[in-house]
Design a protein around this motif. Structure first.
Motif, PDB file in Angstrom:
ATOM      1  N   PRO A 147       0.803  -1.236   0.000  1.00 60.10           N
ATOM      2  CA  PRO A 147       0.000   0.000   0.000  1.00 60.10           C
ATOM      3  C   PRO A 147       0.833   1.282   0.000  1.00 60.10           C
ATOM      4  N   ASP A 148       2.124   1.197   0.405  1.00 59.70           N
ATOM      5  CA  ASP A 148       2.963   2.401   0.436  1.00 59.70           C
ATOM      6  C   ASP A 148       3.906   2.477  -0.767  1.00 59.70           C
ATOM      7  N   ASP A 149       3.560   1.780  -1.849  1.00 61.79           N
ATOM      8  CA  ASP A 149       4.336   1.812  -3.089  1.00 61.79           C
ATOM      9  C   ASP A 149       3.766   2.842  -4.060  1.00 61.79           C
ATOM     10  N   ALA A 150       4.613   3.303  -4.976  1.00 61.08           N
ATOM     11  CA  ALA A 150       4.180   4.179  -6.062  1.00 61.08           C
ATOM     12  C   ALA A 150       5.072   3.927  -7.271  1.00 61.08           C
ATOM     13  N   LEU A 151       4.589   4.336  -8.429  1.00 61.37           N
ATOM     14  CA  LEU A 151       5.339   4.223  -9.679  1.00 61.37           C
ATOM     15  C   LEU A 151       5.772   5.613 -10.116  1.00 61.37           C
ATOM     16  N   LEU A 152       7.047   5.738 -10.493  1.00 56.71           N
ATOM     17  CA  LEU A 152       7.553   6.973 -11.079  1.00 56.71           C
ATOM     18  C   LEU A 152       7.952   6.693 -12.520  1.00 56.71           C
ATOM     19  N   VAL A 153       7.215   7.291 -13.449  1.00 55.25           N
ATOM     20  CA  VAL A 153       7.510   7.184 -14.883  1.00 55.25           C
ATOM     21  C   VAL A 153       8.313   8.425 -15.258  1.00 55.25           C
ATOM     22  N   VAL A 154       9.549   8.219 -15.672  1.00 60.88           N
ATOM     23  CA  VAL A 154      10.463   9.342 -15.908  1.00 60.88           C
ATOM     24  C   VAL A 154      10.481   9.740 -17.389  1.00 60.88           C
ATOM     25  N   ASP A 155      10.075  10.953 -17.673  1.00 65.85           N
ATOM     26  CA  ASP A 155      10.338  11.669 -18.925  1.00 65.85           C
ATOM     27  C   ASP A 155       9.996  10.917 -20.211  1.00 65.85           C
ATOM     28  N   MET A 156       8.832  10.317 -20.262  1.00 70.63           N
ATOM     29  CA  MET A 156       8.386   9.644 -21.496  1.00 70.63           C
ATOM     30  C   MET A 156       7.763  10.681 -22.433  1.00 70.63           C
ATOM     31  N   GLN A 157       8.611  11.597 -22.892  1.00 74.11           N
ATOM     32  CA  GLN A 157       8.174  12.753 -23.668  1.00 74.11           C
ATOM     33  C   GLN A 157       8.596  12.631 -25.128  1.00 74.11           C
ATOM     34  N   PRO A 195       5.152  -0.218 -24.491  1.00 69.59           N
ATOM     35  CA  PRO A 195       4.202  -1.234 -24.016  1.00 69.59           C
ATOM     36  C   PRO A 195       4.456  -1.681 -22.579  1.00 69.59           C
ATOM     37  N   GLN A 196       5.734  -1.852 -22.218  1.00 68.77           N
ATOM     38  CA  GLN A 196       6.030  -2.261 -20.835  1.00 68.77           C
ATOM     39  C   GLN A 196       5.673  -1.166 -19.838  1.00 68.77           C
ATOM     40  N   VAL A 197       6.009   0.081 -20.175  1.00 73.22           N
ATOM     41  CA  VAL A 197       5.671   1.189 -19.272  1.00 73.22           C
ATOM     42  C   VAL A 197       4.156   1.260 -19.084  1.00 73.22           C
ATOM     43  N   ASN A 198       3.404   1.116 -20.179  1.00 70.80           N
ATOM     44  CA  ASN A 198       1.939   1.113 -20.064  1.00 70.80           C
ATOM     45  C   ASN A 198       1.451  -0.030 -19.184  1.00 70.80           C
ATOM     46  N   SER A 199       2.067  -1.198 -19.326  1.00 74.38           N
ATOM     47  CA  SER A 199       1.692  -2.343 -18.490  1.00 74.38           C
ATOM     48  C   SER A 199       1.971  -2.055 -17.016  1.00 74.38           C
ATOM     49  N   CYS A 200       3.106  -1.432 -16.737  1.00 77.95           N
ATOM     50  CA  CYS A 200       3.426  -1.062 -15.347  1.00 77.95           C
ATOM     51  C   CYS A 200       2.387  -0.091 -14.803  1.00 77.95           C
ATOM     52  N   ALA A 214       7.681  18.608 -25.510  1.00 80.76           N
ATOM     53  CA  ALA A 214       7.525  18.486 -24.061  1.00 80.76           C
ATOM     54  C   ALA A 214       6.335  17.616 -23.669  1.00 80.76           C
ATOM     55  N   GLU A 215       5.451  17.342 -24.627  1.00 87.22           N
ATOM     56  CA  GLU A 215       4.264  16.532 -24.318  1.00 87.22           C
ATOM     57  C   GLU A 215       4.642  15.068 -24.103  1.00 87.22           C
ATOM     58  N   PHE A 216       3.860  14.391 -23.277  1.00 83.90           N
ATOM     59  CA  PHE A 216       4.050  12.950 -23.117  1.00 83.90           C
ATOM     60  C   PHE A 216       3.715  12.269 -24.440  1.00 83.90           C
ATOM     61  N   HIS A 217       4.405  11.190 -24.742  1.00 81.89           N
ATOM     62  CA  HIS A 217       4.178  10.475 -25.994  1.00 81.89           C
ATOM     63  C   HIS A 217       2.708  10.070 -26.089  1.00 81.89           C
ATOM     64  N   PRO A 218       2.100  10.216 -27.269  1.00 83.14           N
ATOM     65  CA  PRO A 218       0.663   9.929 -27.389  1.00 83.14           C
ATOM     66  C   PRO A 218       0.284   8.473 -27.109  1.00 83.14           C
ATOM     67  N   ASP A 219       1.228   7.544 -27.234  1.00 79.14           N
ATOM     68  CA  ASP A 219       0.927   6.136 -26.943  1.00 79.14           C
ATOM     69  C   ASP A 219       1.048   5.799 -25.457  1.00 79.14           C
ATOM     70  N   LEU A 220       1.550   6.739 -24.669  1.00 75.42           N
ATOM     71  CA  LEU A 220       1.671   6.512 -23.225  1.00 75.42           C
ATOM     72  C   LEU A 220       0.295   6.655 -22.592  1.00 75.42           C
ATOM     73  N   ARG A 221      -0.130   5.652 -21.836  1.00 76.99           N
ATOM     74  CA  ARG A 221      -1.476   5.656 -21.260  1.00 76.99           C
ATOM     75  C   ARG A 221      -1.428   6.019 -19.768  1.00 76.99           C
ATOM     76  N   LEU A 222      -1.302   7.305 -19.525  1.00 79.53           N
ATOM     77  CA  LEU A 222      -1.287   7.779 -18.141  1.00 79.53           C
ATOM     78  C   LEU A 222      -2.720   7.846 -17.620  1.00 79.53           C
ATOM     79  N   PRO A 223      -2.939   7.455 -16.365  1.00 81.79           N
ATOM     80  CA  PRO A 223      -4.300   7.518 -15.815  1.00 81.79           C
ATOM     81  C   PRO A 223      -4.711   8.959 -15.520  1.00 81.79           C
TER      82      PRO A 223
END
Length: 193
Positions: A7-17, A36-41, A84-93
């Motif tokens: 419960p005290d975990d988090a994901l940091l996605v670095v600079d997928m721009q 694809p792996q980053v999206n899966s994470c 500077a935008e995140f890549h369009p294929d990146l699926r950020l919530p």
């Protein structure tokens, strides 16, 4: 071996721009392969109700890191531009917490903790361990993970979900090794629940 999420975990996605991916001004070799792996994470953390942070370079036009201003990089990730935008294929919530760095024209800032609110937000959310993925292993991933370790967080590097610039051959491997020596652990996306 599976890596259990807490419960005290988090994901940091670095600079997928865009500027760090194919077609960008500072494209990291083979960077598109990790989307694809980053999206899966991201999906795995979101499904477990855990926070997802996404750091981004967000530079002014006269940033010190740019060659024209004495830096070593071409202009990249200028605030308000396509790069500077995140890549369009990146699926950020929708719940993603975006951390902008490198916003001061006169300061380099590779780390997601450098002059950003990330530390305060992690403390507020009682996060103890961060899983880190993204770009680039030997620069912003390295600096962010090192600062997290220095601040007392547990860090797990998702090694199949990052890529290195490798200005000098092996820079990415050396960056990973140095972080492991500092106490980081490693996993892969497939080992996440």
């Amino acid at each position: 071996m599976r890596t259990a999420l807490q419960p005290d975990d988090a994901l940091l996605v670095v600079d997928m721009q865009n500027d760090f991916l194919p077609g960008g001004s500072l494209a990291v070799p083979d960077s598109a392969a990790i989307i694809p792996q980053v999206n899966s994470c991201i999906e795995r953390f979101t499904a477990n109700g855990l926070p997802v942070f996404a750091s981004r370079d967000f530079h002014p036009t006269d940033h010190i890191s740019f060659v024209a201003n004495g830096g070593q990089w071409p202009p990249h990730c200028v605030a308000g531009t396509w790069g500077a935008e995140f890549h369009p294929d990146l699926r950020l919530p929708d719940s993603v917490i975006i951390i902008s760095k490198g916003t001061d024209a006169g300061r380099e800032a590779y780390s997601a903790l450098d002059a950003t609110p990330l530390s305060e937000v992690l403390e507020e959310k009682a996060i103890e361990r961060l899983f880190v993925c993204g770009l680039a292993t030997d620069y912003c991933v390295l600096a962010s993970a090192k600062d997290l370790l220095d601040a007392g967080y547990l860090v797990t590097l998702i090694t199949d979900s990052m890529r290195a610039v490798n200005v000098h051959e092996g820079d990415g491997d050396r960056a990973l090794q140095s972080l492991i020596e500092l106490g980081a652990s490693t996993t892969t996306c497939n080992e996440l629940p």
